[in-house]
Design a protein around this motif. Structure first.
Motif, PDB file in Angstrom:
ATOM      1  N   THR A  45       0.561  -1.280  -0.073  1.00 26.22           N
ATOM      2  CA  THR A  45      -0.085  -0.020   0.035  1.00 26.22           C
ATOM      3  C   THR A  45       0.858   1.319   0.028  1.00 26.22           C
ATOM      4  O   THR A  45       0.724   2.239  -0.801  1.00 26.22           O
ATOM      5  N   GLU A  46       1.788   1.168   0.825  1.00 29.26           N
ATOM      6  CA  GLU A  46       2.926   2.236   0.841  1.00 29.26           C
ATOM      7  C   GLU A  46       3.684   2.495  -0.477  1.00 29.26           C
ATOM      8  O   GLU A  46       3.727   3.515  -0.952  1.00 29.26           O
ATOM      9  N   ALA A  50      -1.927   2.870  -2.984  1.00 28.17           N
ATOM     10  CA  ALA A  50      -3.220   2.408  -2.769  1.00 28.17           C
ATOM     11  C   ALA A  50      -3.184   1.083  -2.444  1.00 28.17           C
ATOM     12  O   ALA A  50      -2.188   0.273  -2.506  1.00 28.17           O
ATOM     13  N   CYS A  51      -4.353   0.587  -1.662  1.00 28.54           N
ATOM     14  CA  CYS A  51      -4.436  -0.847  -1.356  1.00 28.54           C
ATOM     15  C   CYS A  51      -4.763  -1.618  -2.562  1.00 28.54           C
ATOM     16  O   CYS A  51      -5.831  -1.573  -3.004  1.00 28.54           O
ATOM     17  N   ASP A  84      -5.919   1.358   9.690  1.00 27.66           N
ATOM     18  CA  ASP A  84      -6.881   1.787   9.102  1.00 27.66           C
ATOM     19  C   ASP A  84      -6.852   1.875   7.573  1.00 27.66           C
ATOM     20  O   ASP A  84      -7.942   1.770   7.086  1.00 27.66           O
ATOM     21  N   LYS A  85      -5.919   1.642   7.035  1.00 30.07           N
ATOM     22  CA  LYS A  85      -5.773   1.561   5.498  1.00 30.07           C
ATOM     23  C   LYS A  85      -5.702   0.268   5.078  1.00 30.07           C
ATOM     24  O   LYS A  85      -5.995  -0.047   3.804  1.00 30.07           O
ATOM     25  N   ARG A  87      -7.276  -3.622   4.187  1.00 24.96           N
ATOM     26  CA  ARG A  87      -8.380  -4.271   3.558  1.00 24.96           C
ATOM     27  C   ARG A  87      -8.551  -5.591   4.035  1.00 24.96           C
ATOM     28  O   ARG A  87      -7.789  -6.530   3.453  1.00 24.96           O
TER      29      ARG A  87
END
Length: 332
Positions: A45-46, A50-51, A84-85, A87
């Motif tokens: 994600t980093e 985006a995930c 929080d990010k 999924r």
């Protein structure tokens, strides 16, 4: 000067599915691998901004027989720690398994604000979906969508009805169970390699599921590739699923499969560049028809090129500034 209209607002029906999901769904059933998967998700994600894949923690095949309750409790504790990010989803037992009700009560009840969805395996009919939805409601988890696994000839027969249920967000194809359900009528190579893309009954099932999902605005998710050490087989299967069978998402069962899936489901740089230019010209024309490189484009083709940009964003592709602006919080 009027405020520019976002493509999601200008292009009615711009998204084939009612929700945009990461193109890869990565499964883990052992605690150590679950932890590594969640860490890898955070790192990628980093990297991509985006995930780019979901992590599904498995309580069906992952749970030892007789240890279902302890396994579910471990999954709850682990998922609750995700950032929080993240999924994170959970695959529970099938609706007719003795552990199903306990799974849903504990997992959906404790994690309703932490999970992106619940995966229900071996769904045969709408009645199974309704039973799973009731379990969600009983657990006060009305916010959670259901993803379902279609794994038998009867389930394929009911795929359109299953896809029509508003709680269902995605349908996955359970290849190995589907082949096994035919009592030897489909040879073993229908579960792997080229066979899963050539045997008529398997091909028919895949197309029925993809078609049912697209008919009802749901996300079709392709089955696993068991040859996880064969990078060529993995990449080939992912490309076929994406380009020939209409799938917009695919399962991973090993970390080495994630990047090949992202690559296969990503548009090329040329596709992204072309879509960006057409969308920019369309926006300048307030989404009226235009001539671009000698070809007529209108809202029908704009929808397609918007979907190219959305897929590029989902898979972490670099976007030109004008296109990237569509995906900032300010742009909606």
């Amino acid at each position: 000067m009027s405020t520019p209209v976002h493509p999601r607002e200008a292009l009615l029906g711009a998204q084939a599915a009612s929700v945009v999901l990461p193109v890869c769904d990565h499964y883990s059933g052992v605690e150590a691998r679950m932890r590594k998967s969640l860490q890898l998700q955070a790192e990628m994600t980093e990297e991509f901004g985006a995930c780019v894949f979901d992590v599904t923690l498995d309580c069906e095949d992952g749970a030892p027989v007789g240890g279902e309750a302890d396994h579910a409790a471990m999954v709850v504790a682990l998922a609750a720690l995700a950032g929080d990010k993240a999924r994170v989803a959970v695959r529970v037992h099938a609706v007719d398994h003795p552990a199903f009700e306990a799974d849903m009560s504990l997992i959906a009840g404790k994690l309703s604000r932490h999970l992106c969805h619940i995966m229900v395996p071996k769904v045969e009919s709408v009645a199974d979906v309704i039973r799973a939805e009731k379990a969600l409601l009983d657990a006060s988890a009305d916010n959670l969508p259901l993803h379902v696994l279609v794994e038998s000839p009867l389930a394929v027969r009911n795929a359109f009805d299953i896809a029509a249920h508003p709680r269902v967000q995605s349908i996955s194809f359970g290849l190995m169970d589907f082949v096994s359900a035919h009592g030897g009528a489909i040879p073993a190579d229908g579960m792997s390699g080229k066979g899963q893309f050539t045997h008529p009954l398997v091909v028919r099932a895949k197309l029925e599921i993809a078609s049912a999902c697209h008919a009802h605005g749901k996300v079709p998710s392709h089955c696993v590739v068991t040859e996880f050490n064969d990078a060529v087989a993995m990449a080939s299967a992912a490309r076929q699923a994406a380009s020939e069978f209409g799938y917009t998402r695919m399962w991973s069962i090993h970390p080495s499969q994630i990047r090949p899936i992202l690559e296969a489901f990503s548009p090329s740089e040329d596709e992204v560049d072309g879509a960006s230019k057409i969308m920019a010209a369309a926006a300048l024309a307030d989404w009226a028809p235009i001539s671009f490189d000698g070809k007529l484009h209108d809202r029908a083709s704009y929808r397609y090129f918007w979907q190219v940009l959305e897929r590029a964003h989902q898979t972490g592709r670099a976007l030109p500034p004008d296109a990237q602006a569509y995906f900032t919080s300010a742009a909606g």
